[in-house]
Design a protein around this motif. Structure first.
Motif, PDB file in Angstrom:
ATOM      1  N   LEU A  77       0.205  -1.686   0.320  1.00 43.06           N
ATOM      2  CA  LEU A  77       0.128  -0.134  -0.156  1.00 43.06           C
ATOM      3  C   LEU A  77       1.165   1.052   0.196  1.00 43.06           C
ATOM      4  CD1 LEU A  77      -1.906  -1.865   1.215  1.00 43.06           C
ATOM      5  CD2 LEU A  77      -3.051  -0.437   2.696  1.00 43.06           C
ATOM      6  N   VAL A  78       0.153   2.381  -0.759  1.00 41.88           N
ATOM      7  CA  VAL A  78       1.283   3.445  -0.641  1.00 41.88           C
ATOM      8  C   VAL A  78      -0.055   4.536  -0.620  1.00 41.88           C
ATOM      9  CG1 VAL A  78       2.409   5.364  -2.058  1.00 41.88           C
ATOM     10  CG2 VAL A  78       2.868   2.857  -2.616  1.00 41.88           C
ATOM     11  N   ILE A  81      -3.097   5.852  -3.052  1.00 38.18           N
ATOM     12  CA  ILE A  81      -2.778   5.759  -4.139  1.00 38.18           C
ATOM     13  C   ILE A  81      -2.841   4.396  -4.934  1.00 38.18           C
ATOM     14  CG2 ILE A  81      -1.992   8.544  -3.899  1.00 38.18           C
ATOM     15  CD1 ILE A  81       0.877   7.315  -4.334  1.00 38.18           C
ATOM     16  N   TYR A  82      -2.197   3.416  -4.069  1.00 32.12           N
ATOM     17  CA  TYR A  82      -1.521   2.204  -5.055  1.00 32.12           C
ATOM     18  C   TYR A  82      -1.826   1.707  -3.801  1.00 32.12           C
ATOM     19  CZ  TYR A  82       1.620  -1.656  -6.612  1.00 32.12           C
ATOM     20  OH  TYR A  82       1.692  -3.092  -8.058  1.00 32.12           O
ATOM     21  N   GLU A  83      -2.269   0.025  -3.954  1.00 32.24           N
ATOM     22  CA  GLU A  83      -3.031  -1.285  -3.632  1.00 32.24           C
ATOM     23  C   GLU A  83      -2.909  -2.212  -3.950  1.00 32.24           C
ATOM     24  OE1 GLU A  83      -6.745  -0.580  -0.954  1.00 32.24           O
ATOM     25  OE2 GLU A  83      -5.884  -2.306   0.359  1.00 32.24           O
ATOM     26  N   ARG A  84      -1.730  -3.610  -3.813  1.00 32.43           N
ATOM     27  CA  ARG A  84      -2.362  -4.613  -4.705  1.00 32.43           C
ATOM     28  C   ARG A  84      -1.495  -5.675  -3.590  1.00 32.43           C
ATOM     29  NH1 ARG A  84       2.002  -6.090  -9.618  1.00 32.43           N
ATOM     30  NH2 ARG A  84       1.082  -8.149  -9.812  1.00 32.43           N
ATOM     31  N   TYR A  85      -2.099  -6.806  -3.780  1.00 32.09           N
ATOM     32  CA  TYR A  85      -2.133  -8.027  -3.265  1.00 32.09           C
ATOM     33  C   TYR A  85      -1.304  -9.262  -3.289  1.00 32.09           C
ATOM     34  CZ  TYR A  85      -5.045  -5.113   0.562  1.00 32.09           C
ATOM     35  OH  TYR A  85      -5.565  -4.348   1.280  1.00 32.09           O
ATOM     36  N   MET A 120       1.402  -9.862  16.306  1.00 26.60           N
ATOM     37  CA  MET A 120       0.781  -8.661  16.440  1.00 26.60           C
ATOM     38  C   MET A 120      -0.275  -9.574  14.954  1.00 26.60           C
ATOM     39  SD  MET A 120       0.935  -5.131  18.404  1.00 26.60           S
ATOM     40  CE  MET A 120       1.578  -4.988  20.026  1.00 26.60           C
ATOM     41  N   HIS A 121      -1.220  -9.312  14.542  1.00 21.89           N
ATOM     42  CA  HIS A 121      -2.149  -9.382  13.208  1.00 21.89           C
ATOM     43  C   HIS A 121      -3.102  -7.830  13.275  1.00 21.89           C
ATOM     44  CE1 HIS A 121      -0.929 -13.470  14.494  1.00 21.89           C
ATOM     45  NE2 HIS A 121      -0.551 -13.715  13.463  1.00 21.89           N
ATOM     46  N   ALA A 122      -2.930  -7.760  11.621  1.00 20.55           N
ATOM     47  CA  ALA A 122      -3.703  -6.774  11.460  1.00 20.55           C
ATOM     48  C   ALA A 122      -3.154  -6.116  10.439  1.00 20.55           C
ATOM     49  CB  ALA A 122      -3.477  -5.518  11.927  1.00 20.55           C
ATOM     50  N   THR A 123      -4.619  -5.840   9.393  1.00 14.16           N
ATOM     51  CA  THR A 123      -4.863  -5.809   7.381  1.00 14.16           C
ATOM     52  C   THR A 123      -3.319  -5.122   7.088  1.00 14.16           C
ATOM     53  OG1 THR A 123      -6.222  -4.465   7.576  1.00 14.16           O
ATOM     54  CG2 THR A 123      -7.379  -6.170   7.146  1.00 14.16           C
ATOM     55  N   ALA A 124      -3.577  -5.285   5.552  1.00 13.13           N
ATOM     56  CA  ALA A 124      -2.531  -4.028   5.598  1.00 13.13           C
ATOM     57  C   ALA A 124      -2.905  -2.178   5.804  1.00 13.13           C
ATOM     58  CB  ALA A 124      -2.033  -3.887   4.067  1.00 13.13           C
ATOM     59  N   ARG A 125      -4.391  -2.034   5.465  1.00 11.84           N
ATOM     60  CA  ARG A 125      -4.772  -1.137   5.711  1.00 11.84           C
ATOM     61  C   ARG A 125      -4.476  -0.747   6.846  1.00 11.84           C
ATOM     62  NH1 ARG A 125     -10.679  -1.413   1.635  1.00 11.84           N
ATOM     63  NH2 ARG A 125      -9.022  -1.273   0.084  1.00 11.84           N
ATOM     64  N   ASP A 126      -4.819  -1.364   8.284  1.00  6.88           N
ATOM     65  CA  ASP A 126      -4.819  -1.014   9.545  1.00  6.88           C
ATOM     66  C   ASP A 126      -3.360  -0.388  10.088  1.00  6.88           C
ATOM     67  OD1 ASP A 126      -7.256  -1.100  10.245  1.00  6.88           O
ATOM     68  OD2 ASP A 126      -7.288  -2.625  11.193  1.00  6.88           O
ATOM     69  N   TYR A 127      -2.647  -1.900   9.595  1.00  7.25           N
ATOM     70  CA  TYR A 127      -0.750  -1.189   9.464  1.00  7.25           C
ATOM     71  C   TYR A 127      -1.331   0.779   9.324  1.00  7.25           C
ATOM     72  CZ  TYR A 127       0.491  -5.930  10.615  1.00  7.25           C
ATOM     73  OH  TYR A 127       0.520  -6.997  11.590  1.00  7.25           O
ATOM     74  N   ALA A 128      -1.138   0.438   7.854  1.00 12.30           N
ATOM     75  CA  ALA A 128      -1.257   1.404   7.466  1.00 12.30           C
ATOM     76  C   ALA A 128      -2.362   3.063   8.546  1.00 12.30           C
ATOM     77  CB  ALA A 128      -1.541   1.679   5.493  1.00 12.30           C
ATOM     78  N   ARG A 129      -2.910   2.479   9.061  1.00  9.04           N
ATOM     79  CA  ARG A 129      -3.642   3.768   9.836  1.00  9.04           C
ATOM     80  C   ARG A 129      -2.529   4.023  10.981  1.00  9.04           C
ATOM     81  NH1 ARG A 129      -8.091   0.698   8.459  1.00  9.04           N
ATOM     82  NH2 ARG A 129      -9.512   2.164   7.664  1.00  9.04           N
ATOM     83  N   ARG A 136       5.369  13.042   2.498  1.00  8.58           N
ATOM     84  CA  ARG A 136       4.208  13.195   3.470  1.00  8.58           C
ATOM     85  C   ARG A 136       3.123  11.673   2.246  1.00  8.58           C
ATOM     86  NH1 ARG A 136       3.816  17.327  -0.282  1.00  8.58           N
ATOM     87  NH2 ARG A 136       1.896  16.577  -1.369  1.00  8.58           N
ATOM     88  N   VAL A 137       4.638  11.025   2.881  1.00  7.60           N
ATOM     89  CA  VAL A 137       4.178   9.343   2.323  1.00  7.60           C
ATOM     90  C   VAL A 137       4.179   8.437   3.238  1.00  7.60           C
ATOM     91  CG1 VAL A 137       5.215   7.787   0.889  1.00  7.60           C
ATOM     92  CG2 VAL A 137       4.622   9.730   0.097  1.00  7.60           C
ATOM     93  N   THR A 138       3.246   6.803   3.480  1.00  7.81           N
ATOM     94  CA  THR A 138       3.562   6.107   4.057  1.00  7.81           C
ATOM     95  C   THR A 138       3.006   5.073   3.064  1.00  7.81           C
ATOM     96  OG1 THR A 138       2.174   6.784   6.005  1.00  7.81           O
ATOM     97  CG2 THR A 138       1.977   4.514   5.975  1.00  7.81           C
ATOM     98  N   ILE A 139       4.135   3.878   3.381  1.00  8.86           N
ATOM     99  CA  ILE A 139       3.971   2.416   3.429  1.00  8.86           C
ATOM    100  C   ILE A 139       3.936   2.020   3.429  1.00  8.86           C
ATOM    101  CG2 ILE A 139       5.843   1.480   1.206  1.00  8.86           C
ATOM    102  CD1 ILE A 139       7.447   4.443   0.504  1.00  8.86           C
TER     103      ILE A 139
END
Length: 385
Positions: free
Chosen positions: A83-84, A91-95, A268-277, A357-360
């Motif tokens: 995720l970016v 702006i980018y999400e792929r699995y 710990m476990h989480a979705t990629a979106r939650d790690y991004a949060r 201003r970026v998180t990956i």
């Protein structure tokens, strides 16, 4: 002839690789685990999740570098999620094949940075002191040099406690012994009984056991009970109320040992979106939706280079040059000084670049020999943004 030690080593390696699949629904769950592929089953026939619609068109260079983390698997290993975010917008999400937005994936040592934030809440509340003696009962006897260890020492990985993170062979490491061997029933007890090998603050020694000590301190601060259920419940409520709910990290699932201590250094476990949060929370210096949850002073502490290793802050990796002869964690010769990252075993990353201003977020499985190529690919991606 197969020796007992070889069997232990094989078992430890298998458990390290399979933990994310077999323990995602363990007793530490605070949200239902997403179905995971059965361990050992081929995923070749499972189509990769389609990227979400509505993402902005990206310049070719950015998309090329992002896609390369999937297509160059022979170099960088298997990427399961990438995720970016720019300015908080995806702006980018792929699995990878068999994974998608609802897949909960293991943190490994990215959990250390989450544990540091939880410690920060208690310091801000006045319940813990960064520079006072760490409240560990086993260290409080008269004449015990461990009584001088502070939370700052623990967070900087400079407690002075004896510890071998990665054994050679694998079964000789303290981390494997703590997670899967004789220390697994009481991980904090295993970690806290280690003798002093140096003065507090004297040397940098990366230690997953240190983060379990911090988790034990959090539980002891939240409840006087030594009942495992009470300790788990207190920690679950704390994590949920102070982190999961305010940040919207509904999938975050820490694991606990039999004593009710959170495995705050690695599981710990989480979705990629939650790690991004979580990455966005750090990028915004502890502010969510205009509300400050964590003091600016704590974020500043986490992101300030520690005395013994400039590439490490308060339980988080910094894009700074490390001591001579030490493997770089990030890419200080290429990226901005304010870039930092939560990094976990097998190539788990939450990378934050405030000036860009970026998180990956990158999650997957990378072998040790593939790490130089993985770091290069991630640096290429970050540099293109």
């Amino acid at each position: 002839m197969i020796t007992k030690k070889r069997l232990l080593a094989s078992a430890a390696l298998a458990m390290l690789g399979a933990w994310s699949l077999t323990h995602a629904a363990g007793q530490g769950n605070m949200a239902p685990a997403s179905p995971a592929p059965k361990f050992g089953t081929s995923l070749d026939s499972v189509a990769a999740a389609d990227p979400p619609r509505g993402l902005p068109a990206l310049p070719a260079a950015i998309r090329t570098h992002a896609d390369a983390l999937f297509t160059d698997a022979g170099e960088v290993g298997e990427t399961r999620a990438l995720l970016v975010l720019r300015d908080g917008e995806l702006i980018y999400e792929r699995y990878g094949a068999g994974f998608g937005p609802q897949s909960k994936l293991i943190s490994w040592s990215m959990a250390k940075s989450i544990t540091a934030v939880l410690i920060g809440f208690l310091v801000a509340d006045g319940q813990l002191s960064l520079d006072g003696p760490a409240p560990v009962g086993a260290w409080q006897r008269s004449g015990d040099p461990r009584g001088a260890i502070t939370l700052r020492n623990l967070l900087h990985m400079s407690s002075g406690l004896e510890h071998v993170e990665n054994g050679d062979p694998v079964w000789q490491g303290d981390t494997v012994a703590m997670l899967f061997g004789g220390g697994a029933e009481d991980m904090a007890g295993f970690a806290e009984t280690k003798p002093a090998a140096a003065q507090p603050g004297e040397v940098f020694n990366y230690s997953s056991a240190t983060s379990v000590i911090l988790s034990d301190i959090i539980a002891d601060t939240l409840t006087p009970s030594q009942n495992p259920d009470a300790r788990r419940d207190a920690m679950r409520d704390f994590v949920s109320g102070r982190l999961m709910e305010p940040l919207g990290m509904a999938s975050l699932t820490p694991e606990f040992d039999a004593k009710g201590t959170m495995i705050g250094g690695s599981i710990m476990h989480a979705t990629a979106r939650d790690y991004a949060r979580f990455g966005e929370f750090l990028r915004n210096r502890g502010v969510v939706n205009g509300q400050r949850l964590l003091p600016e002073t704590w974020i500043r502490f986490m992101l300030t280079p520690s005395r013994n290793d400039a590439g490490y802050g308060g339980h988080i990796w910094l894009n700074r040059k490390r001591p001579a002869g030490v493997t770089p964690a990030l890419w200080p010769d290429r990226g901005p000084n304010d870039l930092f990252a939560c990094i976990g075993h097998q190539g788990q990353y939450i990378i934050v670049s405030p000036s860009q201003r970026v998180t990956i977020v990158r999650l997957g499985i990378t072998r040790d020999d593939q790490f130089p190529a993985l770091r290069r690919h991630l640096a290429d991606l970050a540099e293109s943004l």
